[in-house]
Design a protein around this motif. Structure first.
Motif, PDB file in Angstrom:
ATOM      1  N   LEU A  48       0.836  -1.200   0.000  1.00 36.86           N
ATOM      2  CA  LEU A  48       0.000   0.000   0.000  1.00 36.86           C
ATOM      3  C   LEU A  48       0.875   1.255   0.000  1.00 36.86           C
ATOM      4  CD1 LEU A  48      -2.679   1.528   0.227  1.00 36.86           C
ATOM      5  CD2 LEU A  48      -2.586   1.160   2.716  1.00 36.86           C
ATOM      6  N   MET A  49       1.954   1.241   0.783  1.00 35.07           N
ATOM      7  CA  MET A  49       2.854   2.396   0.803  1.00 35.07           C
ATOM      8  C   MET A  49       3.450   2.632  -0.589  1.00 35.07           C
ATOM      9  SD  MET A  49       4.295   4.906   2.409  1.00 35.07           S
ATOM     10  CE  MET A  49       4.723   4.840   4.161  1.00 35.07           C
ATOM     11  N   ALA A  50       3.763   1.558  -1.289  1.00 38.38           N
ATOM     12  CA  ALA A  50       4.296   1.700  -2.651  1.00 38.38           C
ATOM     13  C   ALA A  50       3.279   2.370  -3.563  1.00 38.38           C
ATOM     14  CB  ALA A  50       4.695   0.336  -3.206  1.00 38.38           C
ATOM     15  N   TYR A  51       2.015   1.994  -3.428  1.00 36.61           N
ATOM     16  CA  TYR A  51       0.955   2.634  -4.227  1.00 36.61           C
ATOM     17  C   TYR A  51       0.827   4.113  -3.871  1.00 36.61           C
ATOM     18  CZ  TYR A  51      -1.018  -1.519  -6.495  1.00 36.61           C
ATOM     19  OH  TYR A  51      -1.213  -2.612  -7.296  1.00 36.61           O
ATOM     20  N   ILE A  52       0.898   4.416  -2.584  1.00 40.02           N
ATOM     21  CA  ILE A  52       0.797   5.809  -2.141  1.00 40.02           C
ATOM     22  C   ILE A  52       1.950   6.634  -2.720  1.00 40.02           C
ATOM     23  CG2 ILE A  52       0.928   7.341  -0.130  1.00 40.02           C
ATOM     24  CD1 ILE A  52      -0.397   4.962   1.475  1.00 40.02           C
ATOM     25  N   LEU A  53       3.159   6.101  -2.629  1.00 41.66           N
ATOM     26  CA  LEU A  53       4.331   6.812  -3.138  1.00 41.66           C
ATOM     27  C   LEU A  53       4.270   6.960  -4.652  1.00 41.66           C
ATOM     28  CD1 LEU A  53       7.023   5.101  -0.884  1.00 41.66           C
ATOM     29  CD2 LEU A  53       6.238   7.474  -0.718  1.00 41.66           C
ATOM     30  N   ARG A  54       3.767   5.956  -5.344  1.00 41.28           N
ATOM     31  CA  ARG A  54       3.597   6.063  -6.795  1.00 41.28           C
ATOM     32  C   ARG A  54       2.651   7.207  -7.130  1.00 41.28           C
ATOM     33  NH1 ARG A  54      -0.113   1.827  -9.827  1.00 41.28           N
ATOM     34  NH2 ARG A  54      -1.585   3.128  -8.663  1.00 41.28           N
ATOM     35  N   ASP A  55       1.525   7.257  -6.411  1.00 42.97           N
ATOM     36  CA  ASP A  55       0.542   8.294  -6.691  1.00 42.97           C
ATOM     37  C   ASP A  55       1.045   9.682  -6.303  1.00 42.97           C
ATOM     38  OD1 ASP A  55      -1.043   6.255  -7.588  1.00 42.97           O
ATOM     39  OD2 ASP A  55      -2.440   6.269  -5.900  1.00 42.97           O
ATOM     40  N   ARG A  56       1.990   9.741  -5.383  1.00 49.16           N
ATOM     41  CA  ARG A  56       2.594  11.014  -5.001  1.00 49.16           C
ATOM     42  C   ARG A  56       3.793  11.355  -5.896  1.00 49.16           C
ATOM     43  NH1 ARG A  56       4.168  12.674   0.652  1.00 49.16           N
ATOM     44  NH2 ARG A  56       4.021  14.640  -0.465  1.00 49.16           N
ATOM     45  N   GLN A  57       4.072  10.481  -6.844  1.00 47.19           N
ATOM     46  CA  GLN A  57       5.192  10.648  -7.778  1.00 47.19           C
ATOM     47  C   GLN A  57       6.541  10.681  -7.053  1.00 47.19           C
ATOM     48  OE1 GLN A  57       3.790  14.218  -9.926  1.00 47.19           O
ATOM     49  NE2 GLN A  57       3.325  12.879 -11.653  1.00 47.19           N
ATOM     50  N   LYS A  58       6.629   9.944  -5.965  1.00 43.52           N
ATOM     51  CA  LYS A  58       7.899   9.812  -5.232  1.00 43.52           C
ATOM     52  C   LYS A  58       8.516   8.475  -5.655  1.00 43.52           C
ATOM     53  CE  LYS A  58       7.950  11.290  -0.918  1.00 43.52           C
ATOM     54  NZ  LYS A  58       7.596  11.524   0.512  1.00 43.52           N
ATOM     55  N   TYR A  59       9.030   8.460  -6.867  1.00 43.50           N
ATOM     56  CA  TYR A  59       9.388   7.198  -7.509  1.00 43.50           C
ATOM     57  C   TYR A  59      10.618   6.538  -6.894  1.00 43.50           C
ATOM     58  CZ  TYR A  59       6.089   9.037 -10.920  1.00 43.50           C
ATOM     59  OH  TYR A  59       4.972   9.555 -11.515  1.00 43.50           O
ATOM     60  N   VAL A  60      11.592   7.317  -6.480  1.00 43.66           N
ATOM     61  CA  VAL A  60      12.779   6.730  -5.864  1.00 43.66           C
ATOM     62  C   VAL A  60      12.412   6.085  -4.526  1.00 43.66           C
ATOM     63  CG1 VAL A  60      15.096   7.184  -4.995  1.00 43.66           C
ATOM     64  CG2 VAL A  60      14.285   8.364  -7.047  1.00 43.66           C
ATOM     65  N   SER A  61      11.577   6.756  -3.748  1.00 47.74           N
ATOM     66  CA  SER A  61      11.103   6.190  -2.478  1.00 47.74           C
ATOM     67  C   SER A  61      10.282   4.931  -2.728  1.00 47.74           C
ATOM     68  CB  SER A  61      10.255   7.217  -1.722  1.00 47.74           C
ATOM     69  OG  SER A  61      11.021   8.340  -1.350  1.00 47.74           O
ATOM     70  N   GLU A  62       9.509   4.948  -3.798  1.00 49.72           N
ATOM     71  CA  GLU A  62       8.721   3.755  -4.149  1.00 49.72           C
ATOM     72  C   GLU A  62       9.636   2.567  -4.420  1.00 49.72           C
ATOM     73  OE1 GLU A  62       5.784   2.074  -7.701  1.00 49.72           O
ATOM     74  OE2 GLU A  62       6.407   4.183  -7.723  1.00 49.72           O
ATOM     75  N   VAL A  63      10.715   2.786  -5.172  1.00 52.60           N
ATOM     76  CA  VAL A  63      11.673   1.701  -5.452  1.00 52.60           C
ATOM     77  C   VAL A  63      12.239   1.142  -4.153  1.00 52.60           C
ATOM     78  CG1 VAL A  63      13.938   1.161  -6.436  1.00 52.60           C
ATOM     79  CG2 VAL A  63      12.298   2.498  -7.761  1.00 52.60           C
ATOM     80  N   LYS A  64      12.611   2.024  -3.235  1.00 56.40           N
ATOM     81  CA  LYS A  64      13.209   1.579  -1.963  1.00 56.40           C
ATOM     82  C   LYS A  64      12.230   0.731  -1.163  1.00 56.40           C
ATOM     83  CE  LYS A  64      16.415   5.493  -1.572  1.00 56.40           C
ATOM     84  NZ  LYS A  64      16.721   6.763  -0.851  1.00 56.40           N
ATOM     85  N   VAL A  65      10.969   1.157  -1.105  1.00 58.51           N
ATOM     86  CA  VAL A  65       9.958   0.392  -0.364  1.00 58.51           C
ATOM     87  C   VAL A  65       9.738  -0.969  -1.011  1.00 58.51           C
ATOM     88  CG1 VAL A  65       7.486   0.281   0.190  1.00 58.51           C
ATOM     89  CG2 VAL A  65       8.777   2.366   0.656  1.00 58.51           C
ATOM     90  N   LEU A  66       9.641  -0.993  -2.327  1.00 56.70           N
ATOM     91  CA  LEU A  66       9.408  -2.261  -3.031  1.00 56.70           C
ATOM     92  C   LEU A  66      10.588  -3.209  -2.872  1.00 56.70           C
ATOM     93  CD1 LEU A  66       7.708  -0.870  -6.254  1.00 56.70           C
ATOM     94  CD2 LEU A  66       6.637  -2.380  -4.564  1.00 56.70           C
ATOM     95  N   GLU A  67      11.793  -2.689  -2.955  1.00 59.02           N
ATOM     96  CA  GLU A  67      12.972  -3.554  -2.790  1.00 59.02           C
ATOM     97  C   GLU A  67      13.041  -4.125  -1.375  1.00 59.02           C
ATOM     98  OE1 GLU A  67      16.036  -1.764  -6.157  1.00 59.02           O
ATOM     99  OE2 GLU A  67      16.157  -1.001  -4.096  1.00 59.02           O
ATOM    100  N   GLU A  68      12.717  -3.305  -0.382  1.00 60.52           N
ATOM    101  CA  GLU A  68      12.688  -3.809   0.995  1.00 60.52           C
ATOM    102  C   GLU A  68      11.593  -4.862   1.154  1.00 60.52           C
ATOM    103  OE1 GLU A  68      11.771  -2.402   5.590  1.00 60.52           O
ATOM    104  OE2 GLU A  68      12.052  -0.847   4.050  1.00 60.52           O
ATOM    105  N   LEU A  69      10.428  -4.592   0.607  1.00 57.20           N
ATOM    106  CA  LEU A  69       9.297  -5.535   0.670  1.00 57.20           C
ATOM    107  C   LEU A  69       9.702  -6.891   0.080  1.00 57.20           C
ATOM    108  CD1 LEU A  69       5.666  -4.787  -0.578  1.00 57.20           C
ATOM    109  CD2 LEU A  69       6.870  -6.829  -1.296  1.00 57.20           C
ATOM    110  N   LEU A  70      10.305  -6.854  -1.112  1.00 56.99           N
ATOM    111  CA  LEU A  70      10.626  -8.099  -1.816  1.00 56.99           C
ATOM    112  C   LEU A  70      11.733  -8.883  -1.131  1.00 56.99           C
ATOM    113  CD1 LEU A  70      10.276  -6.651  -5.409  1.00 56.99           C
ATOM    114  CD2 LEU A  70       8.852  -8.451  -4.412  1.00 56.99           C
ATOM    115  N   GLU A  71      12.594  -8.190  -0.400  1.00 53.66           N
ATOM    116  CA  GLU A  71      13.615  -8.889   0.382  1.00 53.66           C
ATOM    117  C   GLU A  71      13.027  -9.434   1.682  1.00 53.66           C
ATOM    118  OE1 GLU A  71      17.988  -8.057   2.436  1.00 53.66           O
ATOM    119  OE2 GLU A  71      17.045  -6.519   1.190  1.00 53.66           O
TER     120      GLU A  71
END
Length: 525
Positions: A48-71
C-alpha cells in the motif's frame, strides 16, 4: 501478540481508506509513523505504501519500499501480492529509465502471478520495456515472444474455424484502448473518417474507459462502434466474429490495456497489427505488421514474427486533434547560442544516448540542452536524474530540466534542434517538434520501430538529418547547429513542408491502406 496484529490491521485499513480518498500525504504519514512506533511491517502495508508513493510521484522512495518488501517477504506464500510488487517495481524502473532491470522485474511477476491472464499482461509489460534497451538483440526479443506464446498456450484457447462469409463491402475492424486523447489517436483519424465508404465498412472496437472528444470524432466517423471496455477477451472475440469482420487490425501491440489474446481466437479472416506499437506482437495468429519502405527495407526481420506490410511512403498519417500555437523565430537568434532539446518520454533516454548528447555539447561551445518530461518536474525525479547525469559526466550547468505542462507545444519555441532517442525513437513528439518548426536529428536504426524518425524525415525530404551511426548523429547535430541561417529557414518552412508531405495527406494514405487491405483480402478468400 494478538494485540499487535490487530493494531497492524487497523493501521492498514485506516491508511487504505485515506488512499482511496486521495488523502495521500496523510496516508503516507500514518503508515510511516506506525512503522516507526511499532517496528511492525506487513506485506500488504508495504505494498500500500508503494501505491501511495507512486501516486505522489515519489518514484525513488517507491523503489526503496518495493525492494525492501521483496527482500523482507521473499518467502511469503502470498504469490499474488508479490507478483503485484514485482510488477510495480518493473513499472517504476521503466519510468526511471532502467529498462533492463524493468524487464527482469516484470519477468519475476510473470513467474509468481497465479492468474493466467494477468501473466500475459505482465509479459506484455516486459516486452514494452525491452524496446528501450540499448543494443537489444533479436534473440533477446524472440525469447520474450516465445514466453508470451507459451503463456498464451496455457489459456487453451479454441480458435474459430476459417470463415466463409461474403460481403458486398470489405469489413474492417480496429481494436484499441487508445481511441481517445492519446498519442496513437493523432495517427488514426483517416482510418475512421476518410475511408472509401463504397468499398469498406468500418467497425471500431473501443476499450476506452473514459471517452472524450477525440473518441466522439472517431465514433462518428465510422459505420459501427462497439464499446468493449467491459468485455472479457472471449466476449470481444465473440462480438468480432458475430460482426463477420474481414480484416481486424490491432492498434496497441504490447502497450497498456492491450487485448492481443483476442487474436488467438482468430475471429477475423485477416489479422494484422500496427501504428500503436513499434515492434512485433510475437503472435503466430498475426498475418502481418504494418510498416513502410523506410522503416522496413525488407519484408522480414529477425525482430519480427509477422511479415512486414510495407506501404510505399509513410505507414503513419499525422492528423493532430490539438490546436498548435504559432511558430516562433529560432531562439538562437535572440539568445546567441544554440539550444538542443528532447521532449521524448524519459524512459527512452538510455545512458548510451546521453553520452552521445554529451559529445554534442562538448563540440558546440556555449550550447544548451533542454529536457522536458513529467519525471523532471518532481523533486525525487530531478534528484535521481541529476545523480545519473553527474555519474556520466554531463555538463549540468548547461542542462535545463522542465516538468510536464499544458503549454508544452509553445515551449518548442525555446528549442533550436530536437535530438531523437534510440533505439526507441519519438513518434508523436517528433511530429510535434517538426510541426513547430524544430528540425529533428535521428539515428536510422536497425528495425521497424527504431526507424520511425528516419521514416518521418524521409517523407519530408530531410534524409540529411538521419545518421547511420552515433558518430554521424553527432556530426549532423554539430553541423546544423553552426548554420543559423538554415535553422531560421527550417523554422519558417517545416510546418508547411509537413502539411504538403505524405505525413499529413489523408487521402493518399487511405488509398495506400485500402490497396493493402484489398490485396490481403483477395489473398485470403
Amino acid at each position: 501478540m494478538e494485540n499487535g496484529r490487530q493494531r497492524l490491521i487497523e493501521a492498514y485499513r485506516s491508511a487504505f481508506r485515506l488512499w482511496q480518498q486521495r488523502r495521500l500525504i496523510e496516508a503516507e504519514k500514518l503508515l510511516d509513523e506506525f512503522w516507526q512506533q511499532s517496528g511492525m511491517k506487513s506485506l500488504r502495508g508495504m505494498l500500500l505504501m508503494a501505491y501511495i508513493l507512486r501516486d505522489r510521484q515519489k518514484y525513488v522512495s517507491e523503489v526503496k519500499v518495493l525492494e525492501e518488501l521483496l527482500e523482507r517477504f521473499a518467502d511469503s506464500s502470498e504469490a499474488k501480492l508479490l507478483a503485484d510488487a514485482w510488477s510495480m517495481l518493473g513499472s517504476v524502473l521503466r519510468r526511471l529509465g532502467e529498462s533492463e532491470l524493468s524487464v527482469e522485474a516484470f519477468k519475476k511477476s510473470v513467474e509468481l502471478e497465479p492468474d493466467k491472464e494477468q501473466k500475459l499482461v505482465e509479459c506484455s509489460n516486459a516486452l514494452f520495456s525491452a524496446n528501450a534497451i540499448d543494443g537489444v538483440t533479436a534473440e533477446y526479443m524472440q525469447s520474450l515472444y516465445a514466453l508470451y506464446r507459451r503463456l498464451l498456450a496455457d489459456l487453451a484457447i479454441e480458435p474459430y474455424p476459417a470463415p466463409d462469409w461474403q460481403h458486398e463491402k470489405i469489413r474492417v475492424g480496429y481494436l484499441s484502448a487508445d481511441l481517445r486523447e492519446h498519442a496513437v489517436a493523432q495517427f488514426v483519424r483517416p482510418l475512421f473518417c476518410q475511408y472509401d465508404r463504397n468499398r469498406f465498412r468500418v467497425y471500431g472496437y473501443s476499450l476506452v474507459r473514459q471517452p472524450d472528444n477525440v473518441t466522439a470524432v472517431l465514433q462518428q466517423g465510422c459505420d459501427t462502434w462497439r464499446d468493449v471496455s467491459d468485455c472479457s477477451w472471449v466476449e470481444m472475440a465473440q462480438q468480432i466474429r458475430a460482426d463477420e469482420i474481414d480484416i481486424l487490425i490491432d492498434l496497441a501491440g504490447h502497450s497498456a490495456e492491450n487485448a492481443l489474446p483476442v487474436f488467438a481466437y482468430r475471429p477475423a479472416l485477416v489479422q494484422i497489427s500496427g501504428i500503436g506499437y513499434f515492434n512485433s506482437t510475437g503472435m503466430q495468429e498475426m498475418q502481418g505488421f504494418l510498416s513502410d519502405r523506410y522503416c522496413s527495407p525488407e519484408e522480414h526481420s529477425p525482430y519480427f514474427t509477422e511479415k512486414l506490410l510495407r506501404l510505399p511512403q509513410s505507414h503513419f498519417c499525422y492528423q493532430p486533434f490539438s490546436a498548435f500555437p504559432p511558430v516562433g523565430q529560432a531562439p538562437c537568434l535572440a539568445k546567441g547560442y544554440v539550444t538542443f532539446g528532447c521532449f521524448n518520454n524519459f524512459a527512452k533516454v538510455n545512458d548510451g544516448m546521453l553520452l552521445v548528447w554529451k559529445e554534442i555539447l562538448q563540440r558546440v561551445p556555449d550550447s544548451r540542452l533542454l529536457l522536458k518530461h513529467s519525471l523532471l518536474g518532481i523533486e525525487e525525479g530531478i534528484s535521481y536524474t541529476r545523480q545519473r547525469f553527474e555519474r556520466l559526466g554531463m555538463p549540468m550547468e548547461r542542462i535545463e530540466f522542465r516538468g510536464l505542462s499544458k503549454d508544452y507545444l509553445e515551449q518548442y519555441n525555446d528549442m533550436d534542434i530536437a535530438l531523437d532517442t534510440s533505439p526507441y525513437p519519438g513518434g508523436l513528439t517528433t511530429c510535434e517538434a517538426l510541426y513547430m518548426g524544430v528540425p529533428v536529428v535521428t539515428l536510422k536504426g536497425n528495425r521497424h520501430g527504431a526507424r520511425f524518425g528516419y521514416s518521418f524525415l524521409a517523407n519530408l525530404g530531410l534524409q540529411e538529418l538521419v545518421a547511420e551511426d552515433a558518430e554521424g548523429y553527432v556530426d549532423i547535430a554539430v553541423k546544423i547547429a553552426g548554420d543559423w541561417e538554415l535553422l531560421a529557414l527550417l523554422r519558417a518552412n517545416l510546418r508547411r513542408m509537413m502539411q504538403a508531405s505524405p505525413l499529413m495527406d489523408g487521402d493518399a494514405y487511405m488509398r495506400a491502406m485500402e490497396s493493402l487491405y484489398g490485396r490481403l483480402y483477395e489473398e485470403s478468400v
